[in-house]
Design an enzyme around this catalytic site. Structure first.
Site, PDB file in Angstrom:
ATOM      1  N   ARG A  90       0.820  -1.216   0.000  1.00 39.65           N
ATOM      2  CA  ARG A  90       0.000   0.000   0.000  1.00 39.65           C
ATOM      3  C   ARG A  90       0.850   1.260   0.000  1.00 39.65           C
ATOM      4  NH1 ARG A  90      -4.857  -2.223   2.623  1.00 39.65           N
ATOM      5  NH2 ARG A  90      -6.399  -0.579   2.801  1.00 39.65           N
ATOM      6  N   ARG A 129     -21.636  -2.226   3.362  1.00 41.90           N
ATOM      7  CA  ARG A 129     -21.021  -3.551   3.569  1.00 41.90           C
ATOM      8  C   ARG A 129     -21.392  -4.165   4.911  1.00 41.90           C
ATOM      9  NH1 ARG A 129     -14.874  -3.965   2.605  1.00 41.90           N
ATOM     10  NH2 ARG A 129     -14.907  -2.070   3.840  1.00 41.90           N
ATOM     11  N   ARG A 162     -18.023  -3.165   9.836  1.00 33.65           N
ATOM     12  CA  ARG A 162     -16.653  -2.907  10.302  1.00 33.65           C
ATOM     13  C   ARG A 162     -16.559  -1.540  10.955  1.00 33.65           C
ATOM     14  NH1 ARG A 162     -12.722  -4.486   5.360  1.00 33.65           N
ATOM     15  NH2 ARG A 162     -11.818  -2.494   5.966  1.00 33.65           N
ATOM     16  N   ARG A 173      -9.996   7.103   4.681  1.00 33.66           N
ATOM     17  CA  ARG A 173      -9.270   5.977   4.068  1.00 33.66           C
ATOM     18  C   ARG A 173      -9.055   6.230   2.576  1.00 33.66           C
ATOM     19  NH1 ARG A 173     -13.256   1.491   5.634  1.00 33.66           N
ATOM     20  NH2 ARG A 173     -12.090   0.188   4.192  1.00 33.66           N
TER      21      ARG A 173
HETATM   22  P1  AP5 Z   1     -14.894  -5.541  -0.698  1.00 36.98           P
HETATM   23  O1  AP5 Z   1     -14.594  -6.693  -1.586  1.00 36.98           O
HETATM   24  O2  AP5 Z   1     -15.015  -5.797   0.753  1.00 36.98           O
HETATM   25  O3  AP5 Z   1     -13.872  -4.351  -1.028  1.00 36.98           O
HETATM   26  P2  AP5 Z   1     -12.333  -4.186  -0.677  1.00 36.98           P
HETATM   27  O4  AP5 Z   1     -11.657  -3.589  -1.858  1.00 36.98           O
HETATM   28  O5  AP5 Z   1     -11.771  -5.466  -0.136  1.00 36.98           O
HETATM   29  O6  AP5 Z   1     -12.486  -3.074   0.438  1.00 36.98           O
HETATM   30  P3  AP5 Z   1     -11.838  -2.878   1.879  1.00 36.98           P
HETATM   31  O7  AP5 Z   1     -12.586  -1.744   2.472  1.00 36.98           O
HETATM   32  O8  AP5 Z   1     -11.801  -4.181   2.631  1.00 36.98           O
HETATM   33  O9  AP5 Z   1     -10.410  -2.470   1.477  1.00 36.98           O
HETATM   34  P4  AP5 Z   1      -9.394  -1.764   2.344  1.00 36.98           P
HETATM   35  O10 AP5 Z   1      -8.216  -1.899   1.472  1.00 36.98           O
HETATM   36  O11 AP5 Z   1      -9.726  -0.410   2.806  1.00 36.98           O
HETATM   37  O12 AP5 Z   1      -9.457  -2.614   3.723  1.00 36.98           O
HETATM   38  P5  AP5 Z   1      -8.377  -3.545   4.400  1.00 36.98           P
HETATM   39  O13 AP5 Z   1      -9.115  -4.533   5.191  1.00 36.98           O
HETATM   40  O14 AP5 Z   1      -7.327  -3.990   3.438  1.00 36.98           O
HETATM   41  O15 AP5 Z   1     -16.236  -4.849  -1.226  1.00 36.98           O
HETATM   42  C1  AP5 Z   1     -16.808  -3.744  -0.548  1.00 36.98           C
HETATM   43  C2  AP5 Z   1     -18.346  -3.851  -0.582  1.00 36.98           C
HETATM   44  O16 AP5 Z   1     -18.775  -3.726  -1.933  1.00 36.98           O
HETATM   45  C3  AP5 Z   1     -18.878  -5.192  -0.086  1.00 36.98           C
HETATM   46  O17 AP5 Z   1     -20.129  -5.002   0.534  1.00 36.98           O
HETATM   47  C4  AP5 Z   1     -19.041  -5.997  -1.381  1.00 36.98           C
HETATM   48  O18 AP5 Z   1     -20.026  -6.974  -1.186  1.00 36.98           O
HETATM   49  C5  AP5 Z   1     -19.454  -4.907  -2.358  1.00 36.98           C
HETATM   50  N1  AP5 Z   1     -18.971  -5.159  -3.737  1.00 36.98           N
HETATM   51  C6  AP5 Z   1     -17.771  -5.657  -4.106  1.00 36.98           C
HETATM   52  N2  AP5 Z   1     -17.677  -5.695  -5.457  1.00 36.98           N
HETATM   53  C7  AP5 Z   1     -18.859  -5.202  -5.933  1.00 36.98           C
HETATM   54  C8  AP5 Z   1     -19.371  -4.992  -7.252  1.00 36.98           C
HETATM   55  N3  AP5 Z   1     -18.633  -5.297  -8.363  1.00 36.98           N
HETATM   56  N4  AP5 Z   1     -20.611  -4.455  -7.375  1.00 36.98           N
HETATM   57  C9  AP5 Z   1     -21.360  -4.133  -6.255  1.00 36.98           C
HETATM   58  N5  AP5 Z   1     -20.924  -4.329  -4.987  1.00 36.98           N
HETATM   59  C10 AP5 Z   1     -19.690  -4.853  -4.828  1.00 36.98           C
HETATM   60  O19 AP5 Z   1      -7.629  -2.496   5.376  1.00 36.98           O
HETATM   61  C11 AP5 Z   1      -8.249  -1.981   6.520  1.00 36.98           C
HETATM   62  C12 AP5 Z   1      -7.223  -1.188   7.319  1.00 36.98           C
HETATM   63  O20 AP5 Z   1      -6.136  -2.056   7.740  1.00 36.98           O
HETATM   64  C13 AP5 Z   1      -6.518  -0.048   6.573  1.00 36.98           C
HETATM   65  O21 AP5 Z   1      -7.287   1.136   6.595  1.00 36.98           O
HETATM   66  C14 AP5 Z   1      -5.222   0.079   7.390  1.00 36.98           C
HETATM   67  O22 AP5 Z   1      -5.443   0.737   8.611  1.00 36.98           O
HETATM   68  C15 AP5 Z   1      -4.887  -1.369   7.710  1.00 36.98           C
HETATM   69  N6  AP5 Z   1      -4.059  -1.970   6.650  1.00 36.98           N
HETATM   70  C16 AP5 Z   1      -4.389  -3.024   5.866  1.00 36.98           C
HETATM   71  N7  AP5 Z   1      -3.392  -3.292   5.006  1.00 36.98           N
HETATM   72  C17 AP5 Z   1      -2.413  -2.402   5.254  1.00 36.98           C
HETATM   73  C18 AP5 Z   1      -1.146  -2.156   4.667  1.00 36.98           C
HETATM   74  N8  AP5 Z   1      -0.692  -2.898   3.641  1.00 36.98           N
HETATM   75  N9  AP5 Z   1      -0.403  -1.145   5.160  1.00 36.98           N
HETATM   76  C19 AP5 Z   1      -0.828  -0.396   6.206  1.00 36.98           C
HETATM   77  N10 AP5 Z   1      -2.031  -0.562   6.795  1.00 36.98           N
HETATM   78  C20 AP5 Z   1      -2.827  -1.557   6.318  1.00 36.98           C
END
Ligand code: AP5
Length: 226
Positions: A90, A129, A162, A173
């Protein structure tokens, strides 16, 4: 031979949704940094508590913490055939550390699937979500709600929102994504391994587009199953 692929895209783009299906249809293992942090938090570990303090504010967890966690995770035997990275890297530092670790193990990132989705759609997806506490399946109150409100169709578990999905944190974010993660698009474009996919389309359409892109660079052993 392994195949390693990164799913890149903003919060709510559908990375988690797509990664689960891609992992089912290939021999690759889904490794999601956010899921690892949430699991650590459920287990009450120090890592989980530390991550929560950043996640709740919509900030990134420090690079050294994330890098250590992911590089450790991909040493596990289930990653031998390759990995679908979701939410990592990221930042530029994370991308460089991952590339260096892969090179040290005679491996590499074979492709980066970038899901592009407009901001207003992202915010609606995040706000709607719902995730199952038991099996992790995701639903969306606007796009595809569970049959019984608050209950998972797959396992009957309880659905929750969440803590970082509030409108204010979600907006932050997105800002963090634009400032710190978007530069990776150019980073991987320069390596000629970036494939842009229209993440605004239906889930099944996006999935097929990803499988087509994957088949362009996947080694035979991990080719998608029919
Ligand atoms: P979903 O598939 O859940 O989307 P996503 O891209 O996985 O979204 P996230 O919010 O989980 O991503 P993120 O990167 O912010 O979170 P993460 O957990 O990595 O889909 C979203 C919704 O849309 C769902 O309801 C789904 O059903 C729907 N949907 C999906 N596709 C669709 C479509 N085509 N049409 C209609 N609806 C659809 O990170 C969380 C936190 O963890 C970060 O903020 C940070 O604090 C920390 N973190 C994680 N990784 C790191 C890193 N590498 N470095 C530093 N901090 C990190």
């Amino acid at each position: 031979m392994t195949t390693n692929v990164i799913l890149l895209g903003p919060p709510g783009a559908g990375k988690g949704t797509q990664a689960k299906t891609l992992a089912e249809r290939t021999l690759l293992t889904h490794v999601a940094s956010g899921d690892l942090f949430r699991a650590a938090l459920r287990e009450g570990t120090e890592l989980g508590m530390l991550a929560k303090s950043y996640m709740d504010r919509g900030e990134l967890v420090p690079d050294e913490v994330v890098i250590r966690m992911i590089l450790e995770r991909i040493k596990a035997p289930d990653c031998e055939l390759g990995v679908i990275f979701d939410g990592f890297p990221r930042t530029r530092e994370q991308a460089v550390a991952l590339g260096a670790s892969m090179a040290a193990h005679n491996s590499k990132i074979d492709g980066v699937l970038y899901l592009s989705v407009p901001n207003d759609v992202l915010l609606r997806r995040i706000a709607g979500r719902q995730t199952c506490k038991t099996c992790g399946a995701t639903f969306n109150i606007y796009y595809f709600p569970s049959h019984k409100p608050g209950i998972c169709d797959a396992c009957g578990g309880k659905l929750y929102q969440r803590s970082d999905d509030s409108m204010e944190t979600a907006q932050h974010r997105l800002d963090v994504y634009f400032a710190q993660t978007m530069p990776l698009i150019e980073h991987y474009q320069r390596q000629a391994i970036l494939y842009e996919i229209d993440g605004q389309r239906e889930i099944t359409w996006v999935n097929e587009a990803m499988l087509r892109a994957l088949s362009q660079f996947m080694v035979t052993s991990a080719q998608p199953k029919e």
